[in-house]
Design an enzyme around this catalytic site. Structure first.
Site, PDB file in Angstrom:
ATOM      1  N   ALA A  12      -4.372  -1.683  17.879  1.00  0.00           N
ATOM      2  CA  ALA A  12      -5.777  -1.588  18.282  1.00  0.00           C
ATOM      3  C   ALA A  12      -6.026  -0.697  19.497  1.00  0.00           C
ATOM      4  O   ALA A  12      -7.154  -0.259  19.708  1.00  0.00           O
ATOM      5  CB  ALA A  12      -6.330  -2.995  18.519  1.00  0.00           C
ATOM      6  N   ALA A  13      -4.987  -0.425  20.293  1.00  0.00           N
ATOM      7  CA  ALA A  13      -5.196   0.479  21.436  1.00  0.00           C
ATOM      8  C   ALA A  13      -4.774   1.912  21.091  1.00  0.00           C
ATOM      9  O   ALA A  13      -4.806   2.789  21.949  1.00  0.00           O
ATOM     10  CB  ALA A  13      -4.421  -0.010  22.654  1.00  0.00           C
ATOM     11  N   ARG A  92       3.992   9.713  13.017  1.00  0.00           N
ATOM     12  CA  ARG A  92       4.910  10.817  12.703  1.00  0.00           C
ATOM     13  C   ARG A  92       4.794  11.929  13.740  1.00  0.00           C
ATOM     14  O   ARG A  92       3.709  12.228  14.232  1.00  0.00           O
ATOM     15  CB  ARG A  92       4.536  11.341  11.314  1.00  0.00           C
ATOM     16  CG  ARG A  92       5.426  12.429  10.819  1.00  0.00           C
ATOM     17  CD  ARG A  92       5.391  12.461   9.317  1.00  0.00           C
ATOM     18  NE  ARG A  92       4.133  12.910   8.764  1.00  0.00           N
ATOM     19  CZ  ARG A  92       3.967  14.043   8.087  1.00  0.00           C
ATOM     20  NH1 ARG A  92       5.001  14.865   7.905  1.00  0.00           N
ATOM     21  NH2 ARG A  92       2.806  14.364   7.571  1.00  0.00           N
ATOM     22  N   ARG A  98       6.939  11.466   6.366  1.00  0.00           N
ATOM     23  CA  ARG A  98       6.449  10.092   6.553  1.00  0.00           C
ATOM     24  C   ARG A  98       7.543   9.071   6.249  1.00  0.00           C
ATOM     25  O   ARG A  98       7.656   8.052   6.914  1.00  0.00           O
ATOM     26  CB  ARG A  98       5.219   9.833   5.682  1.00  0.00           C
ATOM     27  CG  ARG A  98       4.017  10.666   6.097  1.00  0.00           C
ATOM     28  CD  ARG A  98       2.808  10.296   5.290  1.00  0.00           C
ATOM     29  NE  ARG A  98       1.674  11.152   5.557  1.00  0.00           N
ATOM     30  CZ  ARG A  98       1.385  12.237   4.842  1.00  0.00           C
ATOM     31  NH1 ARG A  98       2.124  12.583   3.824  1.00  0.00           N
ATOM     32  NH2 ARG A  98       0.325  12.955   5.144  1.00  0.00           N
ATOM     33  N   ASN A 105       9.280   1.577  11.111  1.00  0.00           N
ATOM     34  CA  ASN A 105       8.053   0.814  10.845  1.00  0.00           C
ATOM     35  C   ASN A 105       8.225  -0.306   9.819  1.00  0.00           C
ATOM     36  O   ASN A 105       7.500  -1.306   9.884  1.00  0.00           O
ATOM     37  CB  ASN A 105       6.932   1.762  10.403  1.00  0.00           C
ATOM     38  CG  ASN A 105       6.391   2.581  11.572  1.00  0.00           C
ATOM     39  OD1 ASN A 105       6.611   2.221  12.735  1.00  0.00           O
ATOM     40  ND2 ASN A 105       5.705   3.666  11.286  1.00  0.00           N
ATOM     41  N   ASN A 131       2.304   4.659   8.309  1.00  0.00           N
ATOM     42  CA  ASN A 131       3.242   5.270   7.353  1.00  0.00           C
ATOM     43  C   ASN A 131       4.662   4.740   7.464  1.00  0.00           C
ATOM     44  O   ASN A 131       5.075   4.338   8.537  1.00  0.00           O
ATOM     45  CB  ASN A 131       3.245   6.779   7.592  1.00  0.00           C
ATOM     46  CG  ASN A 131       2.003   7.412   7.025  1.00  0.00           C
ATOM     47  OD1 ASN A 131       1.633   7.129   5.892  1.00  0.00           O
ATOM     48  ND2 ASN A 131       1.336   8.239   7.817  1.00  0.00           N
ATOM     49  N   ASP A 159      -6.290  11.501   1.378  1.00  0.00           N
ATOM     50  CA  ASP A 159      -5.891  12.578   0.456  1.00  0.00           C
ATOM     51  C   ASP A 159      -7.036  12.929  -0.493  1.00  0.00           C
ATOM     52  O   ASP A 159      -7.267  14.095  -0.803  1.00  0.00           O
ATOM     53  CB  ASP A 159      -4.644  12.146  -0.328  1.00  0.00           C
ATOM     54  CG  ASP A 159      -3.588  11.598   0.614  1.00  0.00           C
ATOM     55  OD1 ASP A 159      -3.240  12.303   1.561  1.00  0.00           O
ATOM     56  OD2 ASP A 159      -3.152  10.444   0.428  1.00  0.00           O
ATOM     57  N   ARG A 162      -9.470  14.924   1.546  1.00  0.00           N
ATOM     58  CA  ARG A 162      -8.938  16.277   1.803  1.00  0.00           C
ATOM     59  C   ARG A 162      -9.060  17.142   0.548  1.00  0.00           C
ATOM     60  O   ARG A 162      -9.446  18.317   0.617  1.00  0.00           O
ATOM     61  CB  ARG A 162      -7.461  16.174   2.200  1.00  0.00           C
ATOM     62  CG  ARG A 162      -7.263  15.638   3.594  1.00  0.00           C
ATOM     63  CD  ARG A 162      -5.824  15.258   3.871  1.00  0.00           C
ATOM     64  NE  ARG A 162      -5.623  14.986   5.286  1.00  0.00           N
ATOM     65  CZ  ARG A 162      -4.548  14.404   5.801  1.00  0.00           C
ATOM     66  NH1 ARG A 162      -3.549  14.035   5.007  1.00  0.00           N
ATOM     67  NH2 ARG A 162      -4.446  14.210   7.093  1.00  0.00           N
ATOM     68  N   HIS A 187       1.466   8.338  -0.614  1.00  0.00           N
ATOM     69  CA  HIS A 187       0.793   9.107   0.454  1.00  0.00           C
ATOM     70  C   HIS A 187       1.896   9.879   1.182  1.00  0.00           C
ATOM     71  O   HIS A 187       2.443   9.442   2.192  1.00  0.00           O
ATOM     72  CB  HIS A 187       0.058   8.158   1.400  1.00  0.00           C
ATOM     73  CG  HIS A 187      -0.517   8.861   2.601  1.00  0.00           C
ATOM     74  ND1 HIS A 187      -1.442   9.878   2.509  1.00  0.00           N
ATOM     75  CD2 HIS A 187      -0.280   8.712   3.932  1.00  0.00           C
ATOM     76  CE1 HIS A 187      -1.750  10.310   3.723  1.00  0.00           C
ATOM     77  NE2 HIS A 187      -1.055   9.634   4.596  1.00  0.00           N
TER      78      HIS A 187
HETATM   79  C1  LMR Z   1      -1.899  12.025   7.553  1.00  0.00           C
HETATM   80  O1  LMR Z   1      -1.837  12.177   6.328  1.00  0.00           O
HETATM   81  O2  LMR Z   1      -2.460  12.836   8.291  1.00  0.00           O
HETATM   82  C2  LMR Z   1      -1.289  10.809   8.177  1.00  0.00           C
HETATM   83  O3  LMR Z   1      -0.695  10.020   7.189  1.00  0.00           O
HETATM   84  C3  LMR Z   1      -0.357  11.154   9.257  1.00  0.00           C
HETATM   85  C4  LMR Z   1       0.898  11.850   8.750  1.00  0.00           C
HETATM   86  O4  LMR Z   1       1.999  11.442   9.127  1.00  0.00           O
HETATM   87  O5  LMR Z   1       0.765  12.789   7.977  1.00  0.00           O
END
Ligand code: LMR
Length: 328
Positions: A12-13, A92, A98, A105, A131, A159, A162, A187
């Site tokens: 959260a921070a 990352r 990732r 993680n 991730n 994604d 984008r 992802h």
């Molecule tokens: C992203 O897609 O921008 C995030 O998941 C961060 C990353 O590690 O790419």
């Protein structure tokens, strides 16, 4: 009086949450009539920074925000939660993929799953942003056996967004003209943004954009590599756009998907399209407005798409084998 939707958020921070919390408190997920309670979870070392964030949230005097809990104890933070945004984890850095974050993680999500299982509300819904988000969602789900599997999802909406933006720019149309944009798989740099089934103003993308080699090569690699490109350019991973996608993901999970459209969500496979049952895999999904989704079945998958889907599936199976011992 309506009781607030209790929204737990980890990390959260951190910087994603700095773009996320204020928008949740302003009503961008559940609308302007639904009060919310924020249950903010951090690691002990970040509690002081979290207090600063909470002061800023206080200073916004959000009318919908009824309560704020700040804690480093997941059992307190997830107590009675209706929705959990799992954002906390090591981000990352340049030069990493990732999946390289798996060992750092992955173990966090064992404790997260156990805590959710013990204290979350019966209707809990979970989105994993940290991730490698598909595999982290898998670990969380495996460690929360009393919560139905379909409540665990991972975020591929970034994604989708984008991909829509790239297609809109190429076609010279507004982003809202792009619909039916599914993302398949992980992802990661193997995800497959499905332009064959996507539409521009209701027409197949491949009819509107003549440059099919751009679609098959540059478009896919731009979407697959966008996270890395942002890390290279900014020196830090995406934050505001990730927060925005997390909001889109949860808001649309609770919104009836318009007819003839769909969104990308990574969800436990039901075996559709030959994907192993239970693997957290991004599919095109439709939501019913009540917090349920279904995988869109029967889409045409040509040889080009099938090869891409198999590649991203193999990567997820590989990630799963790396975290085998965390799956209970
Ligand atoms: C992203 O897609 O921008 C995030 O998941 C961060 C990353 O590690 O790419």
């Amino acid at each position: 009086m309506t009781s607030p939707v209790r929204i737990a958020v980890t990390g959260a921070a951190g910087s994603i949450d700095y773009s996320l919390l204020f928008r949740i408190a302003a009503g961008e997920v559940f609308g302007k009539d639904t009060p919310v309670a924020l249950q903010l979870i951090e690691i002990p070392q970040a509690m002081s920074a979290l207090e600063g964030v909470a002061m800023e949230i206080d200073d916004c005097a959000f009318p919908l925000l009824e309560e704020m809990v700040l804690t480093d104890d997941p059992k307190v933070g997830f107590d009675g939660a209706n929705v959990a945004f799992l954002v906390g984890g090591m981000p990352r850095k340049a030069g990493m993929q990732r999946a390289d974050l798996i060992r750092a993680n992955g173990p966090i999500f064992v404790g997260t799953g156990e805590a959710l299982n013990e204290v979350a509300a019966d209707d809990i819904r979970v989105v994993v942003v940290a991730n490698p988000c598909n595999t982290n969602a898998l670990i969380t789900m495996a460690n929360a056996p009393d919560i139905p599997n379909e409540r665990f999802t991972a975020m591929t909406r970034l994604d989708e967004n984008r991909a829509k933006s790239q297609l809109a720019t190429k076609a010279g149309v507004p982003v809202k003209s792009i619909t039916n944009l599914g993302i398949w798989g992980n992802h990661s740099n193997t995800m497959y943004p499905d332009f064959f089934n996507a539409k521009i103003d209701g027409k197949p993308v491949t009819d509107v954009i003549d440059d099919h080699s751009w679609l098959k090569e540059e478009f896919i690699s731009t979407v697959q590599g966008r996270g890395s490109a942002i890390i290279e350019a900014r020196g830090a991973s995406s934050a505001a756009s990730a927060a925005n996608a997390a909001i889109d993901h949860v808001r649309d999970w609770f919104t009836e998907t318009p007819e003839n459209d769909w969104h990308a969500m990574a969800v436990p496979s039901n075996g559709a399209y030959g994907i192993e049952e239970g693997l957290i895999f991004s599919f095109p999904v439709r939501c019913d407005g009540k917090g349920n989704y279904e995988i869109v079945e029967g889409l045409e998958i040509n040889d080009f798409a099938r090869e891409k889907i198999e590649t991203t599936k193999s990567q997820l199976l590989e990630e799963r084998s790396v975290v085998e011992e965390l799956l209970g």
